[in-house]
Design a protein around this motif. Structure first.
Motif, PDB file in Angstrom:
ATOM      1  N   GLU A  43     -18.845  -4.324 -44.940  1.00  0.00           N
ATOM      2  CA  GLU A  43     -20.266  -4.161 -44.671  1.00  0.00           C
ATOM      3  C   GLU A  43     -21.018  -3.793 -45.944  1.00  0.00           C
ATOM      4  OE1 GLU A  43     -19.661  -5.093 -40.724  1.00  0.00           O
ATOM      5  OE2 GLU A  43     -21.603  -4.718 -41.690  1.00  0.00           O
ATOM      6  N   GLU A  44     -22.333  -3.947 -45.896  1.00  0.00           N
ATOM      7  CA  GLU A  44     -23.144  -3.514 -47.017  1.00  0.00           C
ATOM      8  C   GLU A  44     -23.354  -1.999 -46.953  1.00  0.00           C
ATOM      9  OE1 GLU A  44     -25.766  -7.516 -47.970  1.00  0.00           O
ATOM     10  OE2 GLU A  44     -26.770  -5.697 -47.298  1.00  0.00           O
ATOM     11  N   ARG A  45     -23.649  -1.439 -48.109  1.00  0.00           N
ATOM     12  CA  ARG A  45     -23.939  -0.015 -48.170  1.00  0.00           C
ATOM     13  C   ARG A  45     -25.289   0.227 -47.485  1.00  0.00           C
ATOM     14  NH1 ARG A  45     -22.603   2.964 -53.746  1.00  0.00           N
ATOM     15  NH2 ARG A  45     -20.776   1.651 -53.345  1.00  0.00           N
ATOM     16  N   GLU A  46     -25.295   1.168 -46.539  1.00  0.00           N
ATOM     17  CA  GLU A  46     -26.503   1.396 -45.756  1.00  0.00           C
ATOM     18  C   GLU A  46     -27.021   2.831 -45.891  1.00  0.00           C
ATOM     19  OE1 GLU A  46     -25.951   0.872 -41.567  1.00  0.00           O
ATOM     20  OE2 GLU A  46     -24.457   2.469 -41.410  1.00  0.00           O
ATOM     21  N   PHE A  47     -28.305   2.954 -45.744  1.00  0.00           N
ATOM     22  CA  PHE A  47     -28.991   4.248 -45.828  1.00  0.00           C
ATOM     23  C   PHE A  47     -28.635   5.089 -44.610  1.00  0.00           C
ATOM     24  CE2 PHE A  47     -32.436   7.066 -46.904  1.00  0.00           C
ATOM     25  CZ  PHE A  47     -33.024   7.423 -45.702  1.00  0.00           C
ATOM     26  N   VAL A  48     -28.333   6.356 -44.861  1.00  0.00           N
ATOM     27  CA  VAL A  48     -28.058   7.308 -43.779  1.00  0.00           C
ATOM     28  C   VAL A  48     -29.224   8.280 -43.635  1.00  0.00           C
ATOM     29  CG1 VAL A  48     -26.557   9.192 -43.023  1.00  0.00           C
ATOM     30  CG2 VAL A  48     -25.558   7.137 -44.073  1.00  0.00           C
ATOM     31  N   GLY A  49     -29.653   8.839 -44.739  1.00  0.00           N
ATOM     32  CA  GLY A  49     -30.758   9.787 -44.707  1.00  0.00           C
ATOM     33  C   GLY A  49     -31.041  10.304 -46.096  1.00  0.00           C
ATOM     34  N   ARG A  50     -32.158  11.029 -46.223  1.00  0.00           N
ATOM     35  CA  ARG A  50     -32.520  11.542 -47.520  1.00  0.00           C
ATOM     36  C   ARG A  50     -33.241  12.877 -47.407  1.00  0.00           C
ATOM     37  NH1 ARG A  50     -38.222  12.408 -49.113  1.00  0.00           N
ATOM     38  NH2 ARG A  50     -39.421  11.250 -47.540  1.00  0.00           N
ATOM     39  N   ILE A  51     -33.309  13.576 -48.533  1.00  0.00           N
ATOM     40  CA  ILE A  51     -33.993  14.856 -48.581  1.00  0.00           C
ATOM     41  C   ILE A  51     -34.698  14.994 -49.924  1.00  0.00           C
ATOM     42  CG2 ILE A  51     -31.970  16.093 -49.502  1.00  0.00           C
ATOM     43  CD1 ILE A  51     -32.889  18.520 -47.804  1.00  0.00           C
ATOM     44  N   ARG A  52     -35.818  15.699 -49.891  1.00  0.00           N
ATOM     45  CA  ARG A  52     -36.467  16.134 -51.118  1.00  0.00           C
ATOM     46  C   ARG A  52     -36.193  17.638 -51.206  1.00  0.00           C
ATOM     47  NH1 ARG A  52     -42.870  15.223 -52.581  1.00  0.00           N
ATOM     48  NH2 ARG A  52     -42.818  16.078 -54.691  1.00  0.00           N
ATOM     49  N   LEU A  53     -35.333  18.029 -52.140  1.00  0.00           N
ATOM     50  CA  LEU A  53     -34.844  19.410 -52.159  1.00  0.00           C
ATOM     51  C   LEU A  53     -35.970  20.429 -52.288  1.00  0.00           C
ATOM     52  CD1 LEU A  53     -31.594  19.200 -54.339  1.00  0.00           C
ATOM     53  CD2 LEU A  53     -31.776  19.378 -51.860  1.00  0.00           C
ATOM     54  N   GLY A  54     -36.980  20.124 -53.075  1.00  0.00           N
ATOM     55  CA  GLY A  54     -38.037  21.091 -53.302  1.00  0.00           C
ATOM     56  C   GLY A  54     -38.839  21.426 -52.061  1.00  0.00           C
TER      57      GLY A  54
END
Length: 127
Positions: A43-54
């Protein structure tokens, strides 16, 4: 030199939980997005989630919403992925990634927009 190092993968039964960590060194990512991606075999690499630490701003792929939680420690430049109610289809190599700088809202889920990558950690969900 920027490095991202993941840890915490392993084998877990369906319905179980795992917590992944991603520690960044070489620079801080307070305002640049950090994200989790995953890639299953074939499979292709897929987005799971993200965060902006600040700010703590997070978003998730629909496939994991309500089951996965991303958090972070800005002072430690570390991001976490708490995975609950795991399913066999969550089996993949999980990668953390970070942008060198914010490139715009439309690029948040685009793996090609991320400049730094960890080595990946295997998560296997199986009975």
């Amino acid at each position: 030199q920027v490095q991202l190092v993941e840890s915490g993968g392993g084998l877990v039964q369906p319905g179980g939980s795992l917590r992944l960590s991603c520690a960044a060194s070489g620079r801080t990512f307070s305002v640049s997005p950090m994200a989790w991606f995953r890639q299953a075999p074939g499979e292709e690499r897929e987005f799971v989630g993200r965060i902006r630490l600040g700010s703590g701003t997070v978003e998730y792929a629909d496939s994991v919403k309500g089951r996965f939680t991303i958090s972070g420690d800005d002072a430690k430049s570390t991001m976490y992925l708490q995975m609950d109610s795991l399913k066999p289809e969550d089996t993949a190599v999980y990668y953390c990634a970070a942008m060198a700088h914010y490139k715009g809202r439309s690029f948040i889920r685009d793996r090609d927009a991320y400049d730094y990558w960890g080595q990946g950690t295997q998560v296997t969900v199986s009975s």
